[in-house]
Design a protein around this motif. Sequence first.
Motif, PDB file in Angstrom:
ATOM      1  N   THR A  71       0.813  -1.218   0.000  1.00  0.00           N
ATOM      2  CA  THR A  71       0.000   0.000   0.000  1.00  0.00           C
ATOM      3  C   THR A  71       0.850   1.274   0.000  1.00  0.00           C
ATOM      4  OG1 THR A  71      -0.207  -0.203   2.411  1.00  0.00           O
ATOM      5  CG2 THR A  71      -1.992  -1.090   1.070  1.00  0.00           C
ATOM      6  N   ASN A  72       2.086   1.189   0.467  1.00  0.00           N
ATOM      7  CA  ASN A  72       2.961   2.363   0.409  1.00  0.00           C
ATOM      8  C   ASN A  72       3.306   2.751  -1.034  1.00  0.00           C
ATOM      9  OD1 ASN A  72       2.982   2.558   3.177  1.00  0.00           O
ATOM     10  ND2 ASN A  72       4.976   1.567   3.447  1.00  0.00           N
ATOM     11  N   GLU A  73       3.118   1.810  -1.970  1.00  0.00           N
ATOM     12  CA  GLU A  73       3.426   2.080  -3.366  1.00  0.00           C
ATOM     13  C   GLU A  73       2.212   2.520  -4.177  1.00  0.00           C
ATOM     14  OE1 GLU A  73       5.166  -1.442  -4.946  1.00  0.00           O
ATOM     15  OE2 GLU A  73       7.084  -1.184  -3.904  1.00  0.00           O
ATOM     16  N   LEU A  74       1.011   2.396  -3.620  1.00  0.00           N
ATOM     17  CA  LEU A  74      -0.195   2.710  -4.384  1.00  0.00           C
ATOM     18  C   LEU A  74      -0.284   4.218  -4.652  1.00  0.00           C
ATOM     19  CD1 LEU A  74      -2.878   0.430  -2.680  1.00  0.00           C
ATOM     20  CD2 LEU A  74      -1.608   0.016  -4.796  1.00  0.00           C
ATOM     21  N   PRO A  75      -0.676   4.601  -5.866  1.00  0.00           N
ATOM     22  CA  PRO A  75      -0.797   6.020  -6.211  1.00  0.00           C
ATOM     23  C   PRO A  75      -2.114   6.601  -5.710  1.00  0.00           C
ATOM     24  CG  PRO A  75      -1.304   4.683  -8.123  1.00  0.00           C
ATOM     25  CD  PRO A  75      -0.932   3.722  -7.028  1.00  0.00           C
ATOM     26  N   VAL A  76      -2.193   6.890  -4.419  1.00  0.00           N
ATOM     27  CA  VAL A  76      -3.445   7.352  -3.831  1.00  0.00           C
ATOM     28  C   VAL A  76      -3.795   8.771  -4.272  1.00  0.00           C
ATOM     29  CG1 VAL A  76      -3.284   5.829  -1.842  1.00  0.00           C
ATOM     30  CG2 VAL A  76      -2.195   8.067  -1.754  1.00  0.00           C
TER      31      VAL A  76
END
Length: 422
Positions: A385-390
């Motif tokens: 989730t730290n890599e997801l483009p939120v």
Amino acid sequence: MQLLFTLSFLFSLSTSFAPTPTILSPLPLSIASVFSVAAKTTTRPRDCTQIRSKPDKEEELEDNEGSGTSIDDENVRMAQRNKELFRQLSKRRETIQYQIIAAKETEDLARRMEQACPERFTFHESQWNKFPDGTDQIEIGGFYPHNLLSGEHVVFLASFHNNDVTLSQFQVMICLLQSFIESLTIVLPFSPVGTMERVVREGQVATAATYAHMFSSLPNCGRPTRLMVYDLHTLQNRFYLHGNAVASLQTAIPLLKQALASTKVNCVAFPDDGAAKRFGAFFENDMPVIVCGKTRGEGDTRRVVIQDGADVVLGQHIVIVDDLVQTGGTLYETGKVLREAGAASVHAFCSHAVFPKQSWKRFNVGGDRACFETFWVTNSIPTVTNELPVQDGIFQVLDLMDLIIFDLDHYSSDGSTLLPNS
């Protein structure tokens, strides 16, 4: 003379066998007290918690009818009493102080828990290093220069995102349990072996069972180790644990319901019957429920169809709910079918964003599976989730921190009840 002697002997013999009057002497105070307490105990009337006979209950019903008190009123009073008792227990539990040890990947969560409740949580940073030969060189925080962990309640924030770190964390758990701590709670938001709970032929390893054996073989600190897991893929895995470890199964559904409160979503769908049985009860009183499933097509092909609730799809804003997503093939097919059936918009929620090999890119804007307006996940797997483009995509990451703190105290997540700060 001889006759008189014989009569005298018989008279003395008869009096020797006659019962002698007993004179009661005062009992010592301690013994008298015991008998007095025993007498009071045996004559004490039965209290209201004891099981009453059927005639007693019938008399009470007649009294209630005569006095105008209904059974519903009694149930309301009992519900209010239980609610107040729960409030008191919660207040007491919320004063328990914890020492936090965290895996490298969950240190951010540990620091935020300490910042949110500094009077309850103290984070001790550990050193997760390796020797030149690749073996572990670990130093657990909180022991040097002063031992701050022995005799304390300890929370270990785990992350089993690969086998290497998993073994390292098991070693830390063993060391903690051998350090005279009061209790150990392991928070493992995502169990990566939940999908490997059975085998189809000899020689295959059911890693869900082997992990359970390792947890169950942890040392005993005087009470079982509590293992908190969120939305475990196969719920029966909890019974693989035995002895020194007990599963504490939680759900992230309260976080989703909080997020949905500020959206236009008014319908929930499940990609299969298993997800419907598992999560359906959390939504059945809130919004319409749609159940999908796979059916056999031509040859060996399978396609997703709407099995239940097809009449409510048209014009609805639908969220598809499941426990985890990997490549997301079934999730995508479900969203596609709902759109074709006339849904106004389709969204998705999965507690655990596994997404191997960055498969999340296929769901993001411009991907070949970009059919969702919003894709909610939790941060149960921070390495993903730290890599997801939120900021520039459809993904929204729901933070587990408040829910973890809440569940530490209340032991179970009720998906029908939002968190206190909602």
